[in-house]
Write a protein that holds these residues in place. Structure first.
Motif, PDB file in Angstrom:
ATOM      1  N   MET A   1      77.520  33.763 -18.825  1.00 37.05           N
ATOM      2  CA  MET A   1      77.569  34.227 -17.451  1.00 37.05           C
ATOM      3  C   MET A   1      78.020  35.685 -17.438  1.00 37.05           C
ATOM      4  N   SER A   2      77.233  36.532 -16.799  1.00 35.21           N
ATOM      5  CA  SER A   2      77.597  37.943 -16.734  1.00 35.21           C
ATOM      6  C   SER A   2      78.410  38.195 -15.467  1.00 35.21           C
ATOM      7  N   LEU A   3      79.395  39.056 -15.585  1.00 41.67           N
ATOM      8  CA  LEU A   3      80.257  39.389 -14.452  1.00 41.67           C
ATOM      9  C   LEU A   3      80.033  40.844 -14.067  1.00 41.67           C
ATOM     10  N   MET A   4      78.839  41.124 -13.587  1.00 41.07           N
ATOM     11  CA  MET A   4      78.474  42.486 -13.215  1.00 41.07           C
ATOM     12  C   MET A   4      78.612  42.655 -11.706  1.00 41.07           C
ATOM     13  N   LEU A   5      78.749  43.902 -11.293  1.00 38.29           N
ATOM     14  CA  LEU A   5      78.766  44.206  -9.867  1.00 38.29           C
ATOM     15  C   LEU A   5      77.369  43.998  -9.313  1.00 38.29           C
ATOM     16  N   LYS A   6      77.309  43.524  -8.082  1.00 37.63           N
ATOM     17  CA  LYS A   6      76.046  43.360  -7.390  1.00 37.63           C
ATOM     18  C   LYS A   6      76.070  44.254  -6.160  1.00 37.63           C
ATOM     19  N   THR A   7      74.902  44.546  -5.639  1.00 42.60           N
ATOM     20  CA  THR A   7      74.799  45.315  -4.415  1.00 42.60           C
ATOM     21  C   THR A   7      74.715  44.352  -3.246  1.00 42.60           C
ATOM     22  N   ARG A   8      75.422  44.662  -2.208  1.00 47.32           N
ATOM     23  CA  ARG A   8      75.435  43.837  -1.000  1.00 47.32           C
ATOM     24  C   ARG A   8      74.078  43.936  -0.309  1.00 47.32           C
ATOM     25  N   LYS A   9      73.514  42.770   0.060  1.00 45.10           N
ATOM     26  CA  LYS A   9      72.187  42.767   0.681  1.00 45.10           C
ATOM     27  C   LYS A   9      72.199  42.260   2.116  1.00 45.10           C
ATOM     28  N   GLY A  10      73.294  41.709   2.567  1.00 49.24           N
ATOM     29  CA  GLY A  10      73.367  41.190   3.925  1.00 49.24           C
ATOM     30  C   GLY A  10      74.775  41.299   4.461  1.00 49.24           C
ATOM     31  N   ASN A  11      75.029  40.632   5.567  1.00 51.24           N
ATOM     32  CA  ASN A  11      76.355  40.686   6.175  1.00 51.24           C
ATOM     33  C   ASN A  11      77.337  39.714   5.543  1.00 51.24           C
ATOM     34  N   THR A  12      76.817  38.641   4.946  1.00 50.52           N
ATOM     35  CA  THR A  12      77.672  37.611   4.385  1.00 50.52           C
ATOM     36  C   THR A  12      77.973  37.897   2.923  1.00 50.52           C
ATOM     37  N   VAL A  13      79.234  37.787   2.581  1.00 51.24           N
ATOM     38  CA  VAL A  13      79.632  37.944   1.173  1.00 51.24           C
ATOM     39  C   VAL A  13      79.448  36.580   0.515  1.00 51.24           C
ATOM     40  N   PRO A  14      78.588  36.488  -0.510  1.00 50.24           N
ATOM     41  CA  PRO A  14      78.329  35.180  -1.121  1.00 50.24           C
ATOM     42  C   PRO A  14      79.551  34.606  -1.815  1.00 50.24           C
ATOM     43  N   PHE A  15      79.594  33.271  -1.877  1.00 46.30           N
ATOM     44  CA  PHE A  15      80.675  32.587  -2.559  1.00 46.30           C
ATOM     45  C   PHE A  15      80.688  33.036  -4.010  1.00 46.30           C
ATOM     46  N   GLY A  16      81.869  33.336  -4.518  1.00 47.45           N
ATOM     47  CA  GLY A  16      81.999  33.790  -5.898  1.00 47.45           C
ATOM     48  C   GLY A  16      82.111  35.298  -6.022  1.00 47.45           C
ATOM     49  N   TYR A  17      82.072  35.993  -4.893  1.00 46.33           N
ATOM     50  CA  TYR A  17      82.147  37.456  -4.899  1.00 46.33           C
ATOM     51  C   TYR A  17      83.077  37.934  -3.799  1.00 46.33           C
ATOM     52  N   LYS A  18      83.586  39.148  -3.975  1.00 45.71           N
ATOM     53  CA  LYS A  18      84.365  39.794  -2.921  1.00 45.71           C
ATOM     54  C   LYS A  18      83.819  41.197  -2.739  1.00 45.71           C
ATOM     55  N   LEU A  19      83.978  41.702  -1.539  1.00 45.84           N
ATOM     56  CA  LEU A  19      83.477  43.019  -1.189  1.00 45.84           C
ATOM     57  C   LEU A  19      84.407  44.093  -1.735  1.00 45.84           C
ATOM     58  N   LYS A  20      83.845  45.053  -2.427  1.00 46.49           N
ATOM     59  CA  LYS A  20      84.647  46.161  -2.945  1.00 46.49           C
ATOM     60  C   LYS A  20      84.952  47.133  -1.820  1.00 46.49           C
ATOM     61  N   GLU A  21      85.839  48.061  -2.087  1.00 41.22           N
ATOM     62  CA  GLU A  21      86.289  49.013  -1.070  1.00 41.22           C
ATOM     63  C   GLU A  21      85.164  49.886  -0.531  1.00 41.22           C
ATOM     64  N   ASP A  22      84.093  50.091  -1.312  1.00 45.19           N
ATOM     65  CA  ASP A  22      82.991  50.931  -0.848  1.00 45.19           C
ATOM     66  C   ASP A  22      82.100  50.226   0.180  1.00 45.19           C
ATOM     67  N   ASN A  23      82.353  48.935   0.440  1.00 45.82           N
ATOM     68  CA  ASN A  23      81.606  48.122   1.399  1.00 45.82           C
ATOM     69  C   ASN A  23      80.128  47.961   1.058  1.00 45.82           C
TER      70      ASN A  23
END
Length: 76
Positions: A1-23
């Motif tokens: 399992m890779s633990l890479m940053l993802k880009t936010r694509k919608g308004n909901t933060v998916p389970f298993g992730y948190k929003l970084k300070e850059d939003n």
């Protein structure tokens, strides 16, 4: 399992992730992602509702049975 940053694509933060300070970026939460992996195993013998309750108890973050279905499907 890779633990890479993802880009936010919608308004909901998916389970298993948190929003970084850059939003814009999502940071993985390993404990929650591990719980989703274990949830897949539990689904062989339990309902989505039961497993969603287990995930909430394990991680402290609410997830509905429908959200669990989506999260599992997203990871496969």
């Amino acid at each position: 399992m890779s633990l890479m940053l993802k880009t936010r694509k919608g308004n909901t933060v998916p389970f298993g992730y948190k929003l970084k300070e850059d939003n814009h970026s999502l940071e993985p939460i390993p404990e929650q992602l591990d719980a989703l992996e274990k949830a897949k195993e539990y689904l062989e013998n339990s309902s989505y509702r039961e497993v969603a309750q287990w995930v909430k108890a394990k991680t402290g973050r609410y997830i509905s049975h429908v959200g669990l279905i989506k999260a599992i499907n997203r990871r496969t």
